[in-house]
Structures are given as C-alpha cells and as structure tokens.
Scaffold this motif. Structure first.
Motif, PDB file in Angstrom:
ATOM      1  N   LEU A 134       0.819  -1.213   0.000  1.00 40.21           N
ATOM      2  CA  LEU A 134       0.000   0.000   0.000  1.00 40.21           C
ATOM      3  C   LEU A 134       0.853   1.264   0.000  1.00 40.21           C
ATOM      4  N   SER A 135       1.971   1.225   0.693  1.00 40.12           N
ATOM      5  CA  SER A 135       2.821   2.414   0.791  1.00 40.12           C
ATOM      6  C   SER A 135       4.188   2.118   0.186  1.00 40.12           C
ATOM      7  N   GLY A 136       4.969   3.184   0.006  1.00 38.63           N
ATOM      8  CA  GLY A 136       6.342   2.986  -0.440  1.00 38.63           C
ATOM      9  C   GLY A 136       7.108   2.131   0.560  1.00 38.63           C
ATOM     10  N   SER A 137       6.911   2.415   1.837  1.00 37.61           N
ATOM     11  CA  SER A 137       7.597   1.620   2.866  1.00 37.61           C
ATOM     12  C   SER A 137       7.272   0.139   2.716  1.00 37.61           C
ATOM     13  N   ASP A 138       6.019  -0.168   2.418  1.00 39.45           N
ATOM     14  CA  ASP A 138       5.633  -1.583   2.210  1.00 39.45           C
ATOM     15  C   ASP A 138       6.490  -2.225   1.127  1.00 39.45           C
ATOM     16  N   GLY A 162      19.649   8.877   1.978  1.00 41.42           N
ATOM     17  CA  GLY A 162      18.606   8.067   1.345  1.00 41.42           C
ATOM     18  C   GLY A 162      17.319   8.086   2.161  1.00 41.42           C
ATOM     19  N   TYR A 163      16.198   8.083   1.473  1.00 39.65           N
ATOM     20  CA  TYR A 163      14.898   8.014   2.146  1.00 39.65           C
ATOM     21  C   TYR A 163      14.136   6.818   1.589  1.00 39.65           C
ATOM     22  N   HIS A 164      13.791   5.886   2.468  1.00 31.99           N
ATOM     23  CA  HIS A 164      13.091   4.678   2.013  1.00 31.99           C
ATOM     24  C   HIS A 164      11.794   4.441   2.771  1.00 31.99           C
ATOM     25  N   GLY A 165      11.380   5.393   3.605  1.00 33.46           N
ATOM     26  CA  GLY A 165      10.155   5.224   4.366  1.00 33.46           C
ATOM     27  C   GLY A 165      10.457   5.058   5.843  1.00 33.46           C
ATOM     28  N   LEU A 166       9.394   5.023   6.635  1.00 30.58           N
ATOM     29  CA  LEU A 166       9.564   5.111   8.084  1.00 30.58           C
ATOM     30  C   LEU A 166       9.062   3.895   8.850  1.00 30.58           C
ATOM     31  N   ILE A 243      19.281   1.562  -3.031  1.00 32.21           N
ATOM     32  CA  ILE A 243      19.650   2.925  -3.433  1.00 32.21           C
ATOM     33  C   ILE A 243      18.536   3.568  -4.251  1.00 32.21           C
ATOM     34  N   GLU A 244      18.389   4.875  -4.077  1.00 27.41           N
ATOM     35  CA  GLU A 244      17.546   5.653  -4.994  1.00 27.41           C
ATOM     36  C   GLU A 244      18.438   6.033  -6.186  1.00 27.41           C
ATOM     37  N   PRO A 245      18.093   5.661  -7.391  1.00 28.24           N
ATOM     38  CA  PRO A 245      18.920   6.017  -8.554  1.00 28.24           C
ATOM     39  C   PRO A 245      19.054   7.536  -8.730  1.00 28.24           C
ATOM     40  N   PHE A 276      16.649  -1.072  -6.416  1.00 25.43           N
ATOM     41  CA  PHE A 276      16.483   0.345  -6.752  1.00 25.43           C
ATOM     42  C   PHE A 276      15.152   0.820  -6.180  1.00 25.43           C
ATOM     43  N   ASP A 277      15.232   1.850  -5.369  1.00 24.36           N
ATOM     44  CA  ASP A 277      14.018   2.453  -4.829  1.00 24.36           C
ATOM     45  C   ASP A 277      13.615   3.590  -5.759  1.00 24.36           C
ATOM     46  N   GLU A 278      12.625   3.295  -6.604  1.00 24.68           N
ATOM     47  CA  GLU A 278      12.134   4.311  -7.561  1.00 24.68           C
ATOM     48  C   GLU A 278      10.731   4.766  -7.177  1.00 24.68           C
ATOM     49  N   ILE A 279      10.506   4.763  -5.872  1.00 25.04           N
ATOM     50  CA  ILE A 279       9.183   5.175  -5.398  1.00 25.04           C
ATOM     51  C   ILE A 279       8.929   6.633  -5.761  1.00 25.04           C
ATOM     52  N   PHE A 280       9.951   7.446  -5.706  1.00 26.27           N
ATOM     53  CA  PHE A 280       9.831   8.855  -6.117  1.00 26.27           C
ATOM     54  C   PHE A 280      10.056   8.997  -7.617  1.00 26.27           C
ATOM     55  N   SER A 281      11.095   8.330  -8.118  1.00 25.35           N
ATOM     56  CA  SER A 281      11.568   8.638  -9.476  1.00 25.35           C
ATOM     57  C   SER A 281      10.869   7.846 -10.578  1.00 25.35           C
ATOM     58  N   GLY A 305       5.883   3.133  -6.299  1.00 23.53           N
ATOM     59  CA  GLY A 305       4.696   3.529  -5.516  1.00 23.53           C
ATOM     60  C   GLY A 305       4.236   4.890  -5.990  1.00 23.53           C
ATOM     61  N   LYS A 306       4.004   5.778  -5.070  1.00 27.66           N
ATOM     62  CA  LYS A 306       3.639   7.191  -5.318  1.00 27.66           C
ATOM     63  C   LYS A 306       2.777   7.408  -6.568  1.00 27.66           C
ATOM     64  N   GLY A 307       3.401   7.786  -7.692  1.00 31.32           N
ATOM     65  CA  GLY A 307       2.650   8.219  -8.871  1.00 31.32           C
ATOM     66  C   GLY A 307       1.938   7.104  -9.622  1.00 31.32           C
TER      67      GLY A 307
HETATM   68  C1  LIG Z   1      12.410   7.146  -2.561  1.00 28.86           C
HETATM   69  C2  LIG Z   1      11.333   6.880  -1.547  1.00 28.86           C
HETATM   70  N1  LIG Z   1      11.208   5.656  -1.019  1.00 28.86           N
HETATM   71  C3  LIG Z   1      10.268   5.369  -0.125  1.00 28.86           C
HETATM   72  C4  LIG Z   1       9.374   6.326   0.310  1.00 28.86           C
HETATM   73  C5  LIG Z   1       8.348   5.985   1.331  1.00 28.86           C
HETATM   74  O1  LIG Z   1       7.077   5.961   0.764  1.00 28.86           O
HETATM   75  P1  LIG Z   1       5.798   6.055   1.697  1.00 28.86           P
HETATM   76  O2  LIG Z   1       5.814   7.405   2.336  1.00 28.86           O
HETATM   77  O3  LIG Z   1       4.655   5.863   0.742  1.00 28.86           O
HETATM   78  O4  LIG Z   1       5.908   4.959   2.695  1.00 28.86           O
HETATM   79  C6  LIG Z   1       9.461   7.623  -0.218  1.00 28.86           C
HETATM   80  C7  LIG Z   1       8.561   8.685   0.224  1.00 28.86           C
HETATM   81  O5  LIG Z   1       8.792   9.857   0.065  1.00 28.86           O
HETATM   82  C8  LIG Z   1      10.474   7.905  -1.159  1.00 28.86           C
HETATM   83  O6  LIG Z   1      10.631   9.136  -1.698  1.00 28.86           O
END
Ligand SMILES: Cc1ncc(COP(=O)(O)O)c(C=O)c1O
Length: 468
Positions: A134-138, A162-166, A243-245, A276-281, A305-307
C-alpha cells in the motif's frame, strides 16, 4: 478551477477556515503528525500553519477557504498525471460499481491479475514478479525481506541521505534525517550500513569541490569494495544494497553517470541483491519510465509507488523470478501479505495511469519539459549566484540548492523556508528537500502549463530579489 488555472488568493494564508479546522484536528490527531506554527521546527521543513485542502484538479489545488494554488509538489510526487485525471477517475468509478475489495493472497481480483501483468510488461528486462503493498515503505519492506530470504544474509548497504520510508525495516535503511531514527534506534536492524552517496555538489570523503564526477564515483565504489572485501562486514554478512537512482527527499541528487553500473558490477561480484528504490523517481518523473533507464542498469528488485495509482495508496516490489522464487510456494497462507494487498480499486486506477503514461508518451514529454525548466533554473541561478549554489535534477525531479555562501557551499535552509512561505502566499506550493532542508524541490504534475510555470518563476524571482 480547471487544473490549468493561475492562483486565486482570496484570504490571508492560511485562511480562517483552514486555521479553524487545523485547531480542531489538533484535538483529535496525535500532535506529532500535522505541524502547527507553535510547534514548528526548522528541521520539520514545514514552517507554516497548514492550509486545508478541499479539492484538486490537474496542477491546481483549492483549500477550504476557496484559495486556488498551483501545486509544484504533485503532492509528494504522486499526482504525476495531475490531480483527478479524468481517465483515472473513470476507471475508479467503474471499479467502485464492480468490486472495492477482494482477498489479496487468498482470492485475488481480476484487476490485481491484470495489474501485475501490466507491471511486468512495463518494467525493464526480467523484472517480472511483484509483491504489492500500500505504501512505499511496504514495497521497501518486501524488497528487503526478499533479499534476506534469497541470500540468507541479514546485512544491508544503504546510502547517506537516502529516504526509504519510516516503517521499522525501511527506517533502518533511511538515513535522511536523524530525527526520524533517533527515538527508535534500539529497535532498528543493526545490520544496516550507510555509505556516502556520490554527491557531486558536496563531495564525500573530504574530496575537493573541484573533484570530477569520475573521481567521486570511483571513491564511493572503492569504499564499497573495501567494505565488501572486509571479513567483518563483507559478503558473509551483507545480502542487499538499496539505493535511490536519483535521491528525492535527499535533495534531487543525481549520481555520476556510470555509478549505478559500478554498483551493479559489485553486487554481481559479491552476490548482493541490488534494489532500486524508484518510489519517487518511477513512472516518468525523470523523463524516462524509470530513472535506471537513463543508465541502462537493471536492478534485481525495483520498488515503485507514489505516482503509480493516481493517488490511491498502492506500491510494488518487482523482482526477477529467480530471486522471487526464493520465497517458495505459498502453502495456503502467505508468509508476506496484508488485508488490502492488491486492492482492486487501486489496481484499476493504476492500470489507467499506466495506459495514459504510455499512450500519451509522458516520459518523453517530461524529458522535454524538464530540459526547458532546468535551463530556466540555470538562468535564475545566473541572476542570483550568491543565493543559488546549484540547480540540478532530471525531468521533473528538480532542485534549487540554496546556499549561504557559494564558495563554501554552506546550505541555507532558512532561505528555502522563506521562499516556500513567499511562494505559498502568492499561490504556488513548493517544499524544501535535502538533508539540510535547503533545497527547493520542483516536482510538479507533468500537466503543469507554461502560464503556470511563468507565474511561478515570476514569484520565485520576486522572493529571491526580496531576500536581504
Ligand atoms: C524514494 C522513496 N522511497 C520510499 C518512500 C516511502 O514511501 P511512503 O511514504 O509511501 O511509505 C518515499 C517517500 O517519500 C520515497 O521518496
């Protein structure tokens, strides 16, 4: 409000109704969630009392006081195709009449099946099998679990900024802000190691500002190689690299060309699962379907995720079949699932998003618009060289790095907040990013119009000119 409207500001910002509603919210929501002026901190990056959103269309958002804004955040990079895209809404309405909820891992919906197939078609090479969330973190949790199950090794390499969720697993990999981690540090996976991201503007390892992209890339790769070769931290222990590319919340940091390929080679050599975490990109934001397409590097698992679903909470970790096979077959009760996994409403909306992205060739259009915007930002930088240290990014994932002194490159988070306040008071929504909060992030909906961008540049320039 058409979606292409210029701002209409009728009240002080925030307006009286927003203030009233946020007061009400403060009585019934945990105080740590919505920032209010009384509690604001610089680190939160959100300095003002919130405006309360009421509706949105295209690149416009209207608040409960009737003020209309132009959204240059795409609401955390979610509204790529714009808020309330008609085809996505039509798909949602049709699906609402059919089936709103199914039984994820037990009785899947036809929409979930169609969506997984579509993802497999769209993602690069042999990324074929998804775990939906459901979320990027998931998605990040699913990817990290997959790597652990595949390699049997608990260790993870992640990157500074790096940001991968909380959620707990994802938070262990996130390094972006210490405040996110500090209260929970004792409960986080102790096997995560953070290494420097090849930031070209503020190079790691004490390298000079004049260091070349190749030097910075090589220094980061050599550091990683040394770590993986050390018996204490090496291939015995570490099973994954995430990694976020292109770093998003970390400040729109683009790694040097060839760096991702270098990571791919090291992961192959040491048997690491490359995530590769492309949740944003992902999904067109950088001017390609995925940011990794720019470098022709394919990870073992791609997180998105996201978009992807037009505002419905939906995410996926998409892996190579030989890696996903390590989970084994479900024996009737999946060891990784959740109540809403593969929600049919979200899948129907995501299918519509993906159709529009492909049919209307949005990645290409984003690449063209992104180049134009970057050139405009460069022009702005040349007008304000003492305040803007760098402008950077790809496609519509752009950032303005604000500095106290361009010689030292010392970050200027207060200016980012000042500009964000100024822009919002004039009807343009932007957010700060970067580990110091000094980068003004520009990640608008792809459908933002020229007139809306012209208006934004006028206001931004005015804000910079007003700065003492
Ligand atoms: C690159 C990246 N990964 C993971 C997440 C986490 O996604 P979510 O907030 O939907 O859990 C984000 C959120 O900004 C993000 O930018």
């Amino acid at each position: 409000m058409q979606g292409s409207s210029l701002p209409i500001i009728k009240t002080a910002i925030p307006g009286p109704r927003s203030v009233e509603l946020v007061d009400e919210l403060s009585r019934t929501e945990c105080p740590a969630i919505t920032a209010r002026r009384a509690r604001r901190t610089l680190e939160s990056g959100v300095p003002q009392d919130p405006i309360v959103w009421h509706k949105a269309k295209g690149a416009n958002v209207e608040d409960v006081d009737g003020n209309v804004y132009v959204d240059l955040t795409a609401a955390f990079a979610v509204a790529g195709l714009g808020h309330g895209h008609p085809r996505v809404l039509a798909a949602a309405h049709a699906q609402l009449d059919q089936l709103v909820h199914a039984m994820g891992d037990v009785y899947p919906s036809d929409q979930k099946i169609a969506f997984c197939k579509r993802l497999a078609e769209l993602t690069p090479a042999d990324l074929q099998q998804s775990i939906l969330g459901l979320s990027g973190s998931d998605a990040v949790e699913a990817a990290l679990k997959t790597a652990a199950i595949h390699t049997g090794r608990p260790g993870i390499i992640a990157f500074w900024g790096g940001y991968h969720g909380l959620s707990y697993g994802a938070l262990a990999a996130t390094s972006y802000r210490n405040s996110f981690r500090k209260p929970f540090i004792a409960q986080l996976n102790p096997h995560v190691r953070h290494i420097p991201y090849p930031d070209l503007y503020r190079p790691p390892f004490g390298l000079a500002h004049s260091a070349t992209p190749t030097e910075i890339s090589n220094a980061c790769l050599a550091h990683l190689r040394a770590m993986l070769s050390s018996p204490a931290t090496g291939s015995e222990e570490i099973g994954a690299l995430i990694i976020e590319p292109i770093q998003g919340r970390g400040g729109e940091v683009v790694p040097p060309s060839g760096f991702l390929a270098g990571l791919r080679a090291l992961c192959d050599e040491f048997g690491l699962v490359l995530i590769f975490d492309e949740i944003f990109s992902g999904f067109g934001r950088t001017g390609a379907m995925f940011a990794c397409d720019h470098e022709c590097v394919v990870p073992d698992i791609l997180c998105v995720g996201k978009g992807m679903a037009g505002g419905f909470p939906l995410s996926a970790a998409i892996g190579k079949p030989q890696i996903m096979a390590s989970w084994g077959l479900s024996s009737g009760e999946s060891i990784h699932t959740s109540t809403f996994l593969g929600n049919p409403l979200g899948c129907a909306m995501a299918l519509a998003v993906l159709d529009v992205l492909v049919e209307e060739n949005w990645p290409r259009r984003v690449a063209i618009l992104g180049d134009v915007l970057l050139a405009r930002l460069q022009k702005l930088q040349s007008r304000f060289p003492d305040l803007i240290g760098e402008v950077r990014g790809r496609g519509l994932m752009l950032g303005i790095d604000l500095v106290i002194d361009p010689a030292t490159r010392a970050p200027h988070p207060n200016l980012a907040i000042e500009l964000m306040d100024h822009c919002r008071s004039r009807g343009y929504l932007v957010l700060p990013s970067g580990i110091h909060g000094n980068v003004l992030a520009i990640s608008p909906p792809f459908v933002i119009t020229d007139a809306q961008l012209d208006g934004f540049f006028t206001v931004l320039e005015e804000g910079l000119a007003r700065h003492p």
